[in-house]
Design an enzyme around this catalytic site. Sequence first.
Site, PDB file in Angstrom:
ATOM      1  N   GLY A 101      -6.989  -6.566  18.659  1.00  0.00           N
ATOM      2  CA  GLY A 101      -6.526  -7.722  19.408  1.00  0.00           C
ATOM      3  C   GLY A 101      -5.265  -8.270  18.807  1.00  0.00           C
ATOM      4  O   GLY A 101      -4.846  -7.857  17.715  1.00  0.00           O
ATOM      5  N   HIS A 102      -4.641  -9.198  19.519  1.00  0.00           N
ATOM      6  CA  HIS A 102      -3.466  -9.902  19.018  1.00  0.00           C
ATOM      7  C   HIS A 102      -3.590 -11.365  19.393  1.00  0.00           C
ATOM      8  O   HIS A 102      -4.505 -11.768  20.132  1.00  0.00           O
ATOM      9  CB  HIS A 102      -2.180  -9.291  19.564  1.00  0.00           C
ATOM     10  CG  HIS A 102      -1.752  -8.041  18.844  1.00  0.00           C
ATOM     11  ND1 HIS A 102      -1.306  -8.055  17.545  1.00  0.00           N
ATOM     12  CD2 HIS A 102      -1.728  -6.746  19.243  1.00  0.00           C
ATOM     13  CE1 HIS A 102      -1.006  -6.818  17.170  1.00  0.00           C
ATOM     14  NE2 HIS A 102      -1.269  -6.001  18.181  1.00  0.00           N
ATOM     15  N   ARG A 156       0.836  -1.192   0.000  1.00  0.00           N
ATOM     16  CA  ARG A 156       0.000   0.000   0.000  1.00  0.00           C
ATOM     17  C   ARG A 156       0.876   1.249   0.000  1.00  0.00           C
ATOM     18  O   ARG A 156       1.485   1.603   1.004  1.00  0.00           O
ATOM     19  CB  ARG A 156      -0.936  -0.011   1.198  1.00  0.00           C
ATOM     20  CG  ARG A 156      -1.986  -1.131   1.125  1.00  0.00           C
ATOM     21  CD  ARG A 156      -2.874  -1.116   2.330  1.00  0.00           C
ATOM     22  NE  ARG A 156      -3.642   0.104   2.413  1.00  0.00           N
ATOM     23  CZ  ARG A 156      -4.371   0.459   3.471  1.00  0.00           C
ATOM     24  NH1 ARG A 156      -4.381  -0.316   4.534  1.00  0.00           N
ATOM     25  NH2 ARG A 156      -5.048   1.587   3.464  1.00  0.00           N
ATOM     26  N   TYR A 203      -6.804 -13.652  21.206  1.00  0.00           N
ATOM     27  CA  TYR A 203      -7.663 -14.620  20.520  1.00  0.00           C
ATOM     28  C   TYR A 203      -7.564 -16.002  21.175  1.00  0.00           C
ATOM     29  O   TYR A 203      -8.576 -16.676  21.384  1.00  0.00           O
ATOM     30  CB  TYR A 203      -7.282 -14.707  19.040  1.00  0.00           C
ATOM     31  CG  TYR A 203      -7.142 -13.365  18.384  1.00  0.00           C
ATOM     32  CD1 TYR A 203      -8.091 -12.354  18.586  1.00  0.00           C
ATOM     33  CD2 TYR A 203      -6.062 -13.066  17.554  1.00  0.00           C
ATOM     34  CE1 TYR A 203      -7.961 -11.110  17.998  1.00  0.00           C
ATOM     35  CE2 TYR A 203      -5.924 -11.819  16.959  1.00  0.00           C
ATOM     36  CZ  TYR A 203      -6.873 -10.853  17.188  1.00  0.00           C
ATOM     37  OH  TYR A 203      -6.724  -9.613  16.612  1.00  0.00           O
ATOM     38  N   LEU A 254      -4.111   2.946  -2.906  1.00  0.00           N
ATOM     39  CA  LEU A 254      -5.535   2.664  -3.084  1.00  0.00           C
ATOM     40  C   LEU A 254      -6.407   3.907  -2.922  1.00  0.00           C
ATOM     41  O   LEU A 254      -7.618   3.844  -3.172  1.00  0.00           O
ATOM     42  CB  LEU A 254      -5.986   1.569  -2.121  1.00  0.00           C
ATOM     43  CG  LEU A 254      -5.262   0.222  -2.274  1.00  0.00           C
ATOM     44  CD1 LEU A 254      -5.934  -0.839  -1.423  1.00  0.00           C
ATOM     45  CD2 LEU A 254      -5.215  -0.212  -3.729  1.00  0.00           C
ATOM     46  N   ARG A 297     -14.667  -0.208   2.580  1.00  0.00           N
ATOM     47  CA  ARG A 297     -14.447   1.230   2.486  1.00  0.00           C
ATOM     48  C   ARG A 297     -13.369   1.585   1.467  1.00  0.00           C
ATOM     49  O   ARG A 297     -13.414   2.647   0.853  1.00  0.00           O
ATOM     50  CB  ARG A 297     -14.073   1.789   3.869  1.00  0.00           C
ATOM     51  CG  ARG A 297     -15.230   1.774   4.858  1.00  0.00           C
ATOM     52  CD  ARG A 297     -14.954   2.661   6.064  1.00  0.00           C
ATOM     53  NE  ARG A 297     -13.857   2.166   6.875  1.00  0.00           N
ATOM     54  CZ  ARG A 297     -14.000   1.273   7.869  1.00  0.00           C
ATOM     55  NH1 ARG A 297     -15.211   0.765   8.138  1.00  0.00           N
ATOM     56  NH2 ARG A 297     -12.976   0.901   8.591  1.00  0.00           N
ATOM     57  N   ILE A 303      -2.407 -13.340  21.530  1.00  0.00           N
ATOM     58  CA  ILE A 303      -2.648 -13.704  22.929  1.00  0.00           C
ATOM     59  C   ILE A 303      -4.112 -13.500  23.328  1.00  0.00           C
ATOM     60  O   ILE A 303      -4.662 -14.267  24.114  1.00  0.00           O
ATOM     61  CB  ILE A 303      -1.708 -12.897  23.861  1.00  0.00           C
ATOM     62  CG1 ILE A 303      -1.760 -13.465  25.283  1.00  0.00           C
ATOM     63  CG2 ILE A 303      -2.055 -11.408  23.838  1.00  0.00           C
ATOM     64  CD1 ILE A 303      -0.699 -12.874  26.204  1.00  0.00           C
ATOM     65  N   ASP A 345      -1.662 -16.666  15.500  1.00  0.00           N
ATOM     66  CA  ASP A 345      -1.274 -16.063  14.229  1.00  0.00           C
ATOM     67  C   ASP A 345      -1.040 -17.093  13.135  1.00  0.00           C
ATOM     68  O   ASP A 345      -1.519 -16.937  12.009  1.00  0.00           O
ATOM     69  CB  ASP A 345       0.006 -15.242  14.408  1.00  0.00           C
ATOM     70  CG  ASP A 345      -0.270 -13.857  14.980  1.00  0.00           C
ATOM     71  OD1 ASP A 345      -1.450 -13.484  15.096  1.00  0.00           O
ATOM     72  OD2 ASP A 345       0.701 -13.161  15.326  1.00  0.00           O
TER      73      ASP A 345
END
Length: 366
Positions: free
Chosen positions: A127-128, A37, A132, A63, A93, A130, A158
Amino acid sequence: MGPLRGVRVVEMAGLAPAPFGCMVLADLGAQVVRIERGGAPGDGLVPPDGPLDRGKYSVALNLKDADDLERLRAIVENADVFVEGFRPGVAERLGIGPENLLGRNPRLVYGRMTGWGQDGPLAPTAGHDINYIAVSGALDLVGRAGQRPVPPANIVGDFAGGGMLLAMGVVAALYERTTSGKGQVIDAAMLDGSALYTAFMHGLHDVGLWNEPRGENMLDGAAPFYDTYECGDGQFVAVGCVEIPFFLQMLALLGIDDPELPFQLDRTGWATLRGVITARFKERSRDEWTEVFASSDACVTPVLSPWEAHEHPHNRARGTFVDVGGLRQPAPAPRFSRTPLPVPAAHTKDATSVRDVLAAWGLPAP
């Protein structure tokens, strides 16, 4: 080479889970074009090049620019798979949501990689890994008795429950497309994936074999025959001799011959067994014990760091680690008899290479 040869994948650059899933697809033979990006500084956080980028080609697109957005849509129109790792609603979006892309390419497999999933009360929140695995129940399983849960790096959420789940979903959707002729959207959530990895424990719990608190069950460090032990040099070995014949072989190779020792599966005697085994492993170094147990069925192995694992004779023999662009890293897996996986090429941003890839897709380079 590779069973996914001919599959075209477009990956939106991002962090860990989605890049890992697309790395697996590239390892399996897919041609992966990663969209960086462009635009203002800070648009899209992307880590430095590394193993997750191997075998991929990169194109930078802004974009927020109408022409670049149309270029991306044109690229995806000629792809088999599109993968994004935005929070729910962000792709829409940006103008690259499922309606935008599947409308132009009905055969597209659209992969969405998130932590919480596309719906539910936590879906729009940050979140990360840990977080989840905490909510899925996986984190509560890891740690010593009486102590707090220990995050297993970011492997379970992950990569195992995230990127690998995404890659499996993509392959399944591609297979289904061979009969329906249609693409579909994959909602791959690290929450769901890490929950899947607790299936075995749910079964054990149901029959009363995993009812103790963390660290007090047979496979989480409570049993002396399924744990790690410190050696004389401060390094460690892993012991996994669950079956009685393997346990007896371990005792024999340790030189422990005491008919008064408690029975292996008698929980009341586990502390005694652990004390005897702990003392014996302290008598030699990790590498000395590795030699003692090398050709046995005692299920005792050295605990190796990721940076020394490539030196183990078994890993060397199988080629479990390879060199890509001067960086040692895990080799592609699994292994295929008719469509073997080559050593991956390093990630490239070379304009000529990218131009050739997109030309093969029937498109001019951006």
